[in-house]
Design a protein around this motif. Structure first.
Motif, PDB file in Angstrom:
ATOM      1  N   THR A  41     -37.303  35.986 -53.967  1.00 61.82           N
ATOM      2  CA  THR A  41     -36.367  34.741 -53.817  1.00 61.82           C
ATOM      3  C   THR A  41     -35.431  34.876 -52.735  1.00 61.82           C
ATOM      4  O   THR A  41     -35.567  33.517 -52.045  1.00 61.82           O
ATOM      5  N   LEU A  42     -34.907  35.741 -52.447  1.00 65.32           N
ATOM      6  CA  LEU A  42     -34.077  35.875 -51.461  1.00 65.32           C
ATOM      7  C   LEU A  42     -34.536  35.520 -50.100  1.00 65.32           C
ATOM      8  O   LEU A  42     -34.202  34.776 -49.256  1.00 65.32           O
ATOM      9  N   ASP A  43     -35.589  36.136 -49.923  1.00 65.81           N
ATOM     10  CA  ASP A  43     -36.367  36.163 -48.735  1.00 65.81           C
ATOM     11  C   ASP A  43     -36.774  34.688 -48.584  1.00 65.81           C
ATOM     12  O   ASP A  43     -36.590  34.077 -47.198  1.00 65.81           O
ATOM     13  N   ALA A  44     -37.595  34.032 -49.551  1.00 64.51           N
ATOM     14  CA  ALA A  44     -37.943  32.721 -49.548  1.00 64.51           C
ATOM     15  C   ALA A  44     -36.812  31.836 -49.064  1.00 64.51           C
ATOM     16  O   ALA A  44     -36.929  30.753 -48.321  1.00 64.51           O
ATOM     17  N   GLY A  93     -36.686  29.725 -45.767  1.00 59.38           N
ATOM     18  CA  GLY A  93     -36.593  27.962 -45.869  1.00 59.38           C
ATOM     19  C   GLY A  93     -35.679  27.512 -45.191  1.00 59.38           C
ATOM     20  O   GLY A  93     -35.744  26.508 -44.632  1.00 59.38           O
ATOM     21  N   CYS A  94     -34.515  28.261 -45.297  1.00 57.29           N
ATOM     22  CA  CYS A  94     -33.452  27.645 -44.631  1.00 57.29           C
ATOM     23  C   CYS A  94     -33.387  27.486 -43.093  1.00 57.29           C
ATOM     24  O   CYS A  94     -33.064  26.909 -42.204  1.00 57.29           O
ATOM     25  N   VAL A  95     -33.825  28.911 -42.531  1.00 58.37           N
ATOM     26  CA  VAL A  95     -34.094  29.020 -41.203  1.00 58.37           C
ATOM     27  C   VAL A  95     -35.234  28.251 -40.572  1.00 58.37           C
ATOM     28  O   VAL A  95     -34.915  27.523 -39.573  1.00 58.37           O
ATOM     29  N   ARG A  99     -28.282  23.038 -48.156  1.00 62.80           N
ATOM     30  CA  ARG A  99     -28.828  24.108 -47.503  1.00 62.80           C
ATOM     31  C   ARG A  99     -27.968  25.054 -46.795  1.00 62.80           C
ATOM     32  O   ARG A  99     -28.208  26.420 -46.953  1.00 62.80           O
ATOM     33  N   ILE A 100     -26.798  24.572 -46.370  1.00 60.88           N
ATOM     34  CA  ILE A 100     -25.877  25.385 -45.863  1.00 60.88           C
ATOM     35  C   ILE A 100     -24.996  26.160 -46.813  1.00 60.88           C
ATOM     36  O   ILE A 100     -24.945  27.530 -46.727  1.00 60.88           O
ATOM     37  N   ARG A 101     -25.064  25.754 -48.307  1.00 59.50           N
ATOM     38  CA  ARG A 101     -24.537  26.567 -49.005  1.00 59.50           C
ATOM     39  C   ARG A 101     -25.457  27.574 -49.635  1.00 59.50           C
ATOM     40  O   ARG A 101     -24.878  28.871 -49.930  1.00 59.50           O
ATOM     41  N   THR A 102     -26.692  27.245 -49.853  1.00 60.70           N
ATOM     42  CA  THR A 102     -27.656  28.391 -49.917  1.00 60.70           C
ATOM     43  C   THR A 102     -27.757  29.437 -48.980  1.00 60.70           C
ATOM     44  O   THR A 102     -27.715  30.562 -49.530  1.00 60.70           O
ATOM     45  N   LEU A 103     -27.586  28.862 -47.738  1.00 60.16           N
ATOM     46  CA  LEU A 103     -28.076  29.879 -46.673  1.00 60.16           C
ATOM     47  C   LEU A 103     -26.750  30.990 -46.727  1.00 60.16           C
ATOM     48  O   LEU A 103     -26.730  32.027 -46.843  1.00 60.16           O
ATOM     49  N   ASN A 104     -25.455  30.361 -46.840  1.00 61.07           N
ATOM     50  CA  ASN A 104     -24.133  31.164 -46.838  1.00 61.07           C
ATOM     51  C   ASN A 104     -24.248  32.190 -48.285  1.00 61.07           C
ATOM     52  O   ASN A 104     -23.942  33.257 -48.148  1.00 61.07           O
ATOM     53  N   LEU A 127     -30.569  36.876 -38.344  1.00 59.19           N
ATOM     54  CA  LEU A 127     -31.011  35.664 -37.953  1.00 59.19           C
ATOM     55  C   LEU A 127     -30.358  34.690 -38.711  1.00 59.19           C
ATOM     56  O   LEU A 127     -29.840  33.742 -38.307  1.00 59.19           O
ATOM     57  N   ALA A 128     -30.405  35.045 -39.953  1.00 54.80           N
ATOM     58  CA  ALA A 128     -29.556  33.956 -41.091  1.00 54.80           C
ATOM     59  C   ALA A 128     -28.076  33.725 -40.618  1.00 54.80           C
ATOM     60  O   ALA A 128     -27.777  32.598 -40.513  1.00 54.80           O
ATOM     61  N   GLN A 129     -27.137  34.941 -40.365  1.00 57.60           N
ATOM     62  CA  GLN A 129     -25.945  34.810 -39.837  1.00 57.60           C
ATOM     63  C   GLN A 129     -25.962  33.988 -38.445  1.00 57.60           C
ATOM     64  O   GLN A 129     -24.945  33.012 -38.357  1.00 57.60           O
TER      65      GLN A 129
END
Length: 77
Positions: A8-11, A15-17, A31-36, A64-66
């Motif tokens: 789920t973390l990966d997905a 998804g956010c990226v 999505r910003i909240r989810t990403l962070n 990448l996420a950061q």
């Protein structure tokens, strides 16, 4: 691992990226909240990964996420 489901973390991070890429570098507030949140969770998990978990892959995903998080302006609404 540490109560965090890696699939789920990966997905969620992917998804956010993907959304960020398809929206010209923009994410909505949710999505910003989810990403962070997911970045913080990944930071908790990284020290516990073994070679079987492919830690380099997770480190690259974290980078990448950061970068996406750092480059995403906060929405005004």
């Amino acid at each position: 691992m540490a109560g965090i489901d890696l699939v789920t973390l990966d997905a969620d991070l992917a998804g956010c990226v993907d959304t960020w890429l398809n929206n010209g570098g923009l994410l909505d507030a949710r999505r910003i909240r989810t990403l962070n949140r997911r970045i913080r969770e990944l930071e908790q998990v990284l020290p516990h990964l073994t070679e079987a978990d492919a830690p380099r892959r997770w480190q690259r995903l974290h980078q990448l996420a950061q970068r996406v998080s750092d480059d995403t302006p906060c929405p005004t609404n």
